[in-house]
Each structure stands twice: as C-alpha cells, then as structure tokens.
Write an enzyme that holds these catalytic residues in place. Structure first.
Site, PDB file in Angstrom:
ATOM      1  CB  CYS A  51      -8.753   1.442   1.000  1.00 45.75           C
ATOM      2  SG  CYS A  51      -9.334   2.734   2.129  1.00 45.75           S
ATOM      3  CG  HIS A  73     -10.542   8.111   2.531  1.00 45.21           C
ATOM      4  ND1 HIS A  73     -11.481   7.118   2.671  1.00 45.21           N
ATOM      5  CD2 HIS A  73      -9.389   7.485   2.200  1.00 45.21           C
ATOM      6  CE1 HIS A  73     -10.929   5.936   2.432  1.00 45.21           C
ATOM      7  NE2 HIS A  73      -9.657   6.131   2.145  1.00 45.21           N
ATOM      8  CG  HIS A 116      -7.129   6.310  -2.061  1.00 46.93           C
ATOM      9  ND1 HIS A 116      -7.435   5.048  -2.543  1.00 46.93           N
ATOM     10  CD2 HIS A 116      -7.304   6.247  -0.717  1.00 46.93           C
ATOM     11  CE1 HIS A 116      -7.795   4.266  -1.523  1.00 46.93           C
ATOM     12  NE2 HIS A 116      -7.724   4.966  -0.415  1.00 46.93           N
ATOM     13  CD  GLU A 117      -5.126   8.520   1.460  1.00 44.72           C
ATOM     14  OE1 GLU A 117      -4.655   7.459   1.018  1.00 44.72           O
ATOM     15  OE2 GLU A 117      -6.029   8.542   2.336  1.00 44.72           O
TER      16      GLU A 117
HETATM   17  C1  4LI Z   1      -5.652  -4.237  -4.914  1.00 43.99           C
HETATM   18  N1  4LI Z   1      -4.292  -4.027  -5.390  1.00 43.99           N
HETATM   19  C2  4LI Z   1      -3.396  -3.401  -4.609  1.00 43.99           C
HETATM   20  O1  4LI Z   1      -3.653  -2.906  -3.525  1.00 43.99           O
HETATM   21  C3  4LI Z   1      -2.052  -3.260  -5.185  1.00 43.99           C
HETATM   22  C4  4LI Z   1      -1.321  -4.396  -5.497  1.00 43.99           C
HETATM   23  C5  4LI Z   1      -0.022  -4.264  -6.039  1.00 43.99           C
HETATM   24  C6  4LI Z   1       0.516  -2.991  -6.285  1.00 43.99           C
HETATM   25  C7  4LI Z   1      -0.232  -1.843  -5.987  1.00 43.99           C
HETATM   26  C8  4LI Z   1       0.356  -0.487  -6.294  1.00 43.99           C
HETATM   27  C9  4LI Z   1      -1.533  -1.974  -5.452  1.00 43.99           C
HETATM   28  N2  4LI Z   1      -2.288  -0.862  -5.111  1.00 43.99           N
HETATM   29  C10 4LI Z   1      -1.964  -0.078  -4.027  1.00 43.99           C
HETATM   30  N3  4LI Z   1      -0.835  -0.364  -3.339  1.00 43.99           N
HETATM   31  C11 4LI Z   1      -0.533   0.485  -2.318  1.00 43.99           C
HETATM   32  N4  4LI Z   1       0.603   0.263  -1.599  1.00 43.99           N
HETATM   33  C12 4LI Z   1       1.584  -0.704  -2.039  1.00 43.99           C
HETATM   34  C13 4LI Z   1       2.268  -1.345  -0.859  1.00 43.99           C
HETATM   35  N5  4LI Z   1       2.781  -0.304   0.047  1.00 43.99           N
HETATM   36  C14 4LI Z   1       3.673  -0.765   1.056  1.00 43.99           C
HETATM   37  C15 4LI Z   1       3.433  -1.968   1.729  1.00 43.99           C
HETATM   38  C16 4LI Z   1       4.313  -2.402   2.705  1.00 43.99           C
HETATM   39  C17 4LI Z   1       5.451  -1.645   3.025  1.00 43.99           C
HETATM   40  C18 4LI Z   1       5.703  -0.449   2.352  1.00 43.99           C
HETATM   41  C19 4LI Z   1       4.802  -0.009   1.383  1.00 43.99           C
HETATM   42 CL1  4LI Z   1       5.131   1.473   0.542  1.00 43.99          CL
HETATM   43  C20 4LI Z   1       1.787   0.609   0.535  1.00 43.99           C
HETATM   44  C21 4LI Z   1       1.055   1.246  -0.619  1.00 43.99           C
HETATM   45  N6  4LI Z   1      -1.298   1.517  -1.957  1.00 43.99           N
HETATM   46  C22 4LI Z   1      -2.407   1.731  -2.692  1.00 43.99           C
HETATM   47  N7  4LI Z   1      -3.148   2.785  -2.388  1.00 43.99           N
HETATM   48  C23 4LI Z   1      -4.233   3.239  -3.262  1.00 43.99           C
HETATM   49  S1  4LI Z   1      -4.082   5.006  -3.188  1.00 43.99           S
HETATM   50  C24 4LI Z   1      -3.672   4.939  -1.452  1.00 43.99           C
HETATM   51  C25 4LI Z   1      -2.708   3.754  -1.389  1.00 43.99           C
HETATM   52  C26 4LI Z   1      -2.627   3.166   0.011  1.00 43.99           C
HETATM   53  O2  4LI Z   1      -1.864   3.635   0.835  1.00 43.99           O
HETATM   54  N8  4LI Z   1      -3.431   2.108   0.285  1.00 43.99           N
HETATM   55  C27 4LI Z   1      -3.374   1.518   1.577  1.00 43.99           C
HETATM   56  N9  4LI Z   1      -2.788   0.944  -3.722  1.00 43.99           N
END
Ligand code: 4LI
Length: 187
Positions: free
Chosen positions: A114, A161, A157-158
């Site tokens: 998050c 919030h 998730h959103e």
């Molecule tokens: C603790 N482990 C982890 O975080 C985790 C760890 C591994 C895999 C996952 C899948 C995890 N989990 C997770 N990874 C994401 N991203 C992967 C990276 N990506 C991204 C990053 C950089 C450029 C482009 C992009 Cl696309 C952005 C999105 N996003 C979310 N969430 C939870 S729902 C809302 C969403 C969110 O936007 N969070 C900021 N969870």
C-alpha cells in the site's frame, strides 16, 4: 502533478475515516482530481517518471490517501502479459459500491502493498474472488462491472480505503499465512 509527498501515511487519521459520497453530477474539481489520480498511477508505472519523481509503483489509489475524504478511487492495472498492450483496467470510480460478490475467496500469494504503508506487512489478505461493483464513471454515467482475481483484489483494497480499512486489518494475527482450504491463492 501528484507525487509521493501528497500521499498520507498510516497514522494519519484520514486513513481511518469513512469518506463522503461525492455529489452527482460531478463537480469540475472531482473530475480533475480523478484525472490526476489516474495520471499518478500511470506515472508510477513508467520507469523513467517513477525514477525522476521517486514514485512508488501502484495500480490503485483512493482519494483518502491524498487526505481528501471523498469516495473516489482510481485504477490502472496493466496487462503484464503483452508489452505495450492496453491496460486490463484504467478507470476512475465515484461512489463505488460492491453490490454482490462470490462466496469464493482469494488472496495474493505475495501479500499486499500500500502506498500509505512504508513497511512490508507479510500475510494473506483474504478477499472475495469475484465482485460486482456499481459506480459513477468520470463521464457521470452509472456503470455496473464485474471483476475477478487480481483486479477484484485491487478494487476491494481501494474501496476499503473509503471505509477506513487498511489491508493488514484482514491478515490473521495468529497465523498471517493462514488460508481456509478453498481460498484461491493468486500467484
Ligand atoms: C508485500 N508484497 C507485495 O507488495 C507484493 C510483492 C510481490 C508481488 C505482489 C503482487 C505484491 N503485492 C502487491 N503488489 C502490487 N504491485 C506490484 C508492483 N506494481 C508495479 C511496480 C512498479 C512498476 C509498475 C507496477 Cl504495475 C504495482 C502494484 N500492488 C499491490 N497492491 C495491493 S492491492 C493495491 C495494490 C497497489 O497498488 N499497492 C501499492 N500489492
């Protein structure tokens, strides 16, 4: 443009508040905010812009994360399969409401991150595997859409919030990686 300086972090009371519905028809201000939120997500996924402006990658953002307690969320979920393909979902939702959902539950194998949480919180965040959401889109039209798997997880998730709920509120305290046997664990 929105940067990480605009994102409030856990401990800020707005993250625990229930956000207010936005008036329909949408005000110019709420339309502009939605557009800015979507642009932030696109920027955060662009390696050059993310580096230049020190943006953390995100696929979802809720207005309360910007200390704006309004029921607005933005989603920019890229199609990671094929380079340069259209995103799976790119939209702003005003007053989103989950109107129905599957009994089946799901979680991300790697847990959730998050933008308002500057620390890893390991554990399975158990959510509904499929949801139907009613919302007003940026053109002011009422939409009803169904989401499943990763996209459903991000939308939940959103929307959480907007109700002052953080992802780790769903993690089993005694056993963070506990998952009932029929929960879909998404890789
Ligand atoms: C603790 N482990 C982890 O975080 C985790 C760890 C591994 C895999 C996952 C899948 C995890 N989990 C997770 N990874 C994401 N991203 C992967 C990276 N990506 C991204 C990053 C950089 C450029 C482009 C992009 Cl696309 C952005 C999105 N996003 C979310 N969430 C939870 S729902 C809302 C969403 C969110 O936007 N969070 C900021 N969870």
């Amino acid at each position: 443009m929105i940067t990480m300086n605009d994102v409030i972090r856990e401990g800020h009371p707005t993250l625990r508040a229930v956000a207010k519905e936005v008036p329909i028809p949408l005000s110019d201000e709420d339309v502009a905010l939605g557009k800015d939120m979507l642009q932030f997500l696109k920027n955060s996924q662009d390696p050059e812009l993310a580096e230049k402006y020190k943006l953390r990658g995100g696929v979802g953002l809720a207005a309360p994360q910007l200390d704006v307690s309004k029921r607005i969320i933005a989603l920019e979920i890229p199609n990671t399969e094929t380079e340069g393909a259209d995103p799976i979902l790119s939209t702003v939702m005003y007053n989103p409401k989950i109107v129905s959902h599957s009994v089946q539950q799901a979680c991300l194998d790697e847990g959730e991150g998050c933008l308002s949480v500057d620390r890893p919180v390991p554990g399975y965040v158990i959510r509904q595997a499929r949801i139907t959401v009613r919302y007003t889109d940026i053109n002011g039209d009422t939409q009803k859409a169904r989401f499943k798997n990763y996209t459903a997880i991000v939308v939940q998730h959103e929307i959480d919030h907007l109700n002052g709920i953080m992802f780790y509120d769903h993690i089993n305290e005694k056993n963070p990686f506990f998952a009932p046997e029929d929960v879909l664990i998404l890789g």
